[in-house]
Scaffold this motif. Structure first.
Motif, mmCIF file in Angstrom:
data_model
loop_
_atom_site.group_PDB
_atom_site.id
_atom_site.type_symbol
_atom_site.label_atom_id
_atom_site.label_comp_id
_atom_site.label_asym_id
_atom_site.label_seq_id
_atom_site.Cartn_x
_atom_site.Cartn_y
_atom_site.Cartn_z
ATOM 1 N N GLY A 195 -12.813 6.571 -5.177
ATOM 2 C CA GLY A 195 -14.103 6.229 -4.575
ATOM 3 C C GLY A 195 -14.238 4.752 -4.269
ATOM 4 O O GLY A 195 -14.639 4.364 -3.164
ATOM 5 N N LEU A 196 -13.879 3.900 -5.237
ATOM 6 C CA LEU A 196 -14.003 2.457 -5.024
ATOM 7 C C LEU A 196 -13.014 1.957 -3.974
ATOM 8 O O LEU A 196 -13.357 1.123 -3.130
ATOM 9 N N ALA A 197 -11.781 2.472 -4.013
ATOM 10 C CA ALA A 197 -10.797 2.067 -3.005
ATOM 11 C C ALA A 197 -11.250 2.479 -1.611
ATOM 12 O O ALA A 197 -11.086 1.733 -0.640
ATOM 13 N N TRP A 198 -11.852 3.660 -1.519
ATOM 14 C CA TRP A 198 -12.329 4.155 -0.225
ATOM 15 C C TRP A 198 -13.446 3.255 0.315
ATOM 16 O O TRP A 198 -13.422 2.832 1.472
ATOM 17 N N VAL A 199 -14.416 2.956 -0.546
ATOM 18 C CA VAL A 199 -15.558 2.138 -0.125
ATOM 19 C C VAL A 199 -15.109 0.730 0.259
ATOM 20 O O VAL A 199 -15.507 0.192 1.299
ATOM 21 N N ILE A 200 -14.275 0.116 -0.577
ATOM 22 C CA ILE A 200 -13.822 -1.253 -0.306
ATOM 23 C C ILE A 200 -12.919 -1.281 0.926
ATOM 24 O O ILE A 200 -13.007 -2.193 1.764
ATOM 25 N N GLY A 201 -12.048 -0.281 1.054
ATOM 26 C CA GLY A 201 -11.169 -0.225 2.226
ATOM 27 C C GLY A 201 -11.941 -0.127 3.519
ATOM 28 O O GLY A 201 -11.521 -0.673 4.554
ATOM 29 N N GLN A 202 -13.096 0.550 3.484
ATOM 30 C CA GLN A 202 -13.922 0.685 4.685
ATOM 31 C C GLN A 202 -14.559 -0.639 5.104
ATOM 32 O O GLN A 202 -14.942 -0.807 6.265
ATOM 33 N N GLN A 203 -14.677 -1.566 4.172
ATOM 34 C CA GLN A 203 -15.315 -2.848 4.484
ATOM 35 C C GLN A 203 -14.362 -3.807 5.205
ATOM 36 O O GLN A 203 -14.787 -4.839 5.726
ATOM 37 N N PHE A 204 -13.079 -3.480 5.207
ATOM 38 C CA PHE A 204 -12.081 -4.321 5.869
ATOM 39 C C PHE A 204 -11.622 -3.640 7.164
ATOM 40 O O PHE A 204 -11.708 -2.430 7.319
ATOM 41 N N THR A 205 -11.108 -4.438 8.073
ATOM 42 C CA THR A 205 -10.591 -3.883 9.331
ATOM 43 C C THR A 205 -9.134 -3.465 9.145
ATOM 44 O O THR A 205 -8.234 -3.943 9.845
ATOM 45 N N LEU A 206 -8.908 -2.588 8.164
ATOM 46 C CA LEU A 206 -7.556 -2.112 7.900
ATOM 47 C C LEU A 206 -7.194 -1.031 8.908
ATOM 48 O O LEU A 206 -8.036 -0.216 9.294
ATOM 49 N N ASP A 207 -5.932 -1.020 9.329
ATOM 50 C CA ASP A 207 -5.511 0.091 10.180
ATOM 51 C C ASP A 207 -5.430 1.355 9.327
ATOM 52 O O ASP A 207 -5.423 1.281 8.090
ATOM 53 N N PRO A 208 -5.374 2.529 9.940
ATOM 54 C CA PRO A 208 -5.424 3.775 9.171
ATOM 55 C C PRO A 208 -4.331 3.905 8.117
ATOM 56 O O PRO A 208 -4.575 4.462 7.042
ATOM 57 N N VAL A 209 -3.138 3.400 8.406
ATOM 58 C CA VAL A 209 -2.043 3.494 7.425
ATOM 59 C C VAL A 209 -2.345 2.628 6.216
ATOM 60 O O VAL A 209 -2.192 3.056 5.066
ATOM 61 N N ALA A 210 -2.784 1.394 6.437
ATOM 62 C CA ALA A 210 -3.112 0.496 5.324
ATOM 63 C C ALA A 210 -4.245 1.073 4.481
ATOM 64 O O ALA A 210 -4.210 1.015 3.242
ATOM 65 N N PHE A 211 -5.254 1.642 5.142
ATOM 66 C CA PHE A 211 -6.366 2.243 4.413
ATOM 67 C C PHE A 211 -5.881 3.412 3.560
ATOM 68 O O PHE A 211 -6.232 3.532 2.379
ATOM 69 N N GLY A 212 -5.057 4.278 4.146
ATOM 70 C CA GLY A 212 -4.541 5.423 3.403
ATOM 71 C C GLY A 212 -3.703 5.007 2.211
ATOM 72 O O GLY A 212 -3.813 5.586 1.124
ATOM 73 N N VAL A 213 -2.876 3.989 2.407
ATOM 74 C CA VAL A 213 -2.034 3.496 1.308
ATOM 75 C C VAL A 213 -2.891 2.905 0.189
ATOM 76 O O VAL A 213 -2.632 3.141 -0.995
ATOM 77 N N LEU A 214 -3.924 2.140 0.540
ATOM 78 C CA LEU A 214 -4.801 1.555 -0.474
ATOM 79 C C LEU A 214 -5.433 2.646 -1.338
ATOM 80 O O LEU A 214 -5.425 2.565 -2.569
ATOM 81 N N VAL A 215 -5.973 3.671 -0.703
ATOM 82 C CA VAL A 215 -6.640 4.752 -1.442
ATOM 83 C C VAL A 215 -5.632 5.500 -2.315
ATOM 84 O O VAL A 215 -5.897 5.799 -3.487
ATOM 85 N N LEU A 216 -4.451 5.789 -1.755
ATOM 86 C CA LEU A 216 -3.427 6.503 -2.513
ATOM 87 C C LEU A 216 -2.955 5.700 -3.721
ATOM 88 O O LEU A 216 -2.859 6.226 -4.837
ATOM 89 N N GLN A 217 -2.635 4.426 -3.517
ATOM 90 C CA GLN A 217 -2.088 3.607 -4.586
ATOM 91 C C GLN A 217 -3.090 3.397 -5.715
ATOM 92 O O GLN A 217 -2.768 3.540 -6.899
ATOM 93 N N VAL A 218 -4.308 3.027 -5.371
ATOM 94 C CA VAL A 218 -5.316 2.790 -6.410
ATOM 95 C C VAL A 218 -5.650 4.092 -7.139
ATOM 96 O O VAL A 218 -5.979 4.079 -8.330
#
Length: 293
Positions: free
Chosen positions: A225-248
């Motif tokens: 949940g936190l990785a998803w919310v924080i990732g949405q606040q950045f202009t991450l491309d879809p791959v970077a966003f997916g990796v952030l959520v998966l890793q955390v």
């Protein structure tokens, strides 16, 4: 149907290799866990990290944005899980580190590679490095009172990350013969880490399983949940966003058990968290993958 098949193709090799390690021990075969772990963490994984960063085509700014997002995500996870440990009146030394730090190496790197290819691996290395620095400083300080930044810099995985980032920034590359050798050594890392994860789980003696199930479920929800919310606040491309959520969102790392055992925390309770969160990940991570693909 196509999405379900894609997710299965990604997660099946990960859990099959983990099951191989688990079955290997249950069949009574020898596996020198300390040697294999040292080989992977001292040699193979650093080579994988260095070559992945050196040869990545990712924009350095994108890596910097992901690094900041990972720092904020782990900071938020630390704050929320610290409150959770207080609310449950649990021992901070035993329960806080495993609730913060996931298995971003043994499990996260292979998942990112299979799900997103070499680009995903490059991103995953960045999140892994952020977690490693926080783990070897704050995490060790919580368990033992002895975290040290100097110790972090001596870790081969962290050194490989910094060196790989330097080569990426400067556009340098090692000679082809050396790159081939480093890549060959790095290719050992992923299958060995996955088999070793299965071996480690097979050898654990979990305790307080009821509490472990509750905490593992809360860790999964909090981290994703936190990785998803924080990732949405950045202009991450879809791959970077997916990796952030998966890793955390990866389950409790076996290293948390090793640190608890080394420094006199309740190692059996941490083993319970490792086992329950890993089993939970078998069901949960395909769902997370389907959401971010």
């Amino acid at each position: 149907m196509n999405l379900a098949l894609t997710v299965l193709e990604i997660v099946a090799p990960v859990f099959i290799l983990g099951a191989v390690g688990f079955a290997w021990i249950k069949l009574g075969f020898e596996y020198r866990l300390q040697f294999v772990t040292q080989l992977a963490m001292t040699l193979s994984v650093p080579c994988l990290i260095f070559t992945a960063l050196m040869q990545t085509d990712i924009d350095p700014k994108a890596l910097a944005d992901l690094s900041l997002a990972a720092v904020l995500a782990y900071g938020a996870v630390t704050a929320v899980t610290a409150v959770l440990v207080r609310v449950f009146s649990l021992d901070m030394r035993t329960f806080l580190p495993p609730l913060i730090f996931g298995n971003t190496g043994n499990l996260g790197l292979p998942l990112a590679l299979f799900a997103f290819g070499e680009t995903g691996l490059g991103y995953a290395v960045v999140v892994f490095a952020v977690m490693a620095v926080w783990s070897f400083t704050f995490g060790v300080w919580v368990v033992s009172g002895g975290g040290s930044l100097l110790k972090v810099l001596r870790e081969p995985m962290v050194a490989a990350t910094l060196l790989g980032a330097l080569f990426l920034w400067q556009g340098w590359e090692t000679p082809r013969f050396l790159t081939n050798a480093l890549e060959l050594v790095g290719q050992i890392a992923i299958p060995v880490m996955l088999i070793t994860l299965g071996v480690a789980v097979a050898r654990l003696h979990p305790g307080r399983l009821g509490l472990s199930v509750v905490l593992s479920a809360l860790k999964l929800v909090i981290c994703v949940g936190l990785a998803w919310v924080i990732g949405q606040q950045f202009t991450l491309d879809p791959v970077a966003f997916g990796v952030l959520v998966l890793q955390v969102g990866t389950p409790v790392a076996v290293t948390s058990y090793m640190l608890a055992e080394k420094y006199g925390a309740d190692a059996d309770a941490v083993a319970g968290l490792v086992v329950t969160s890993t089993l939970m990940a078998v069901v949960a991570l395909p769902g997370v993958l389907a959401a971010v693909l």
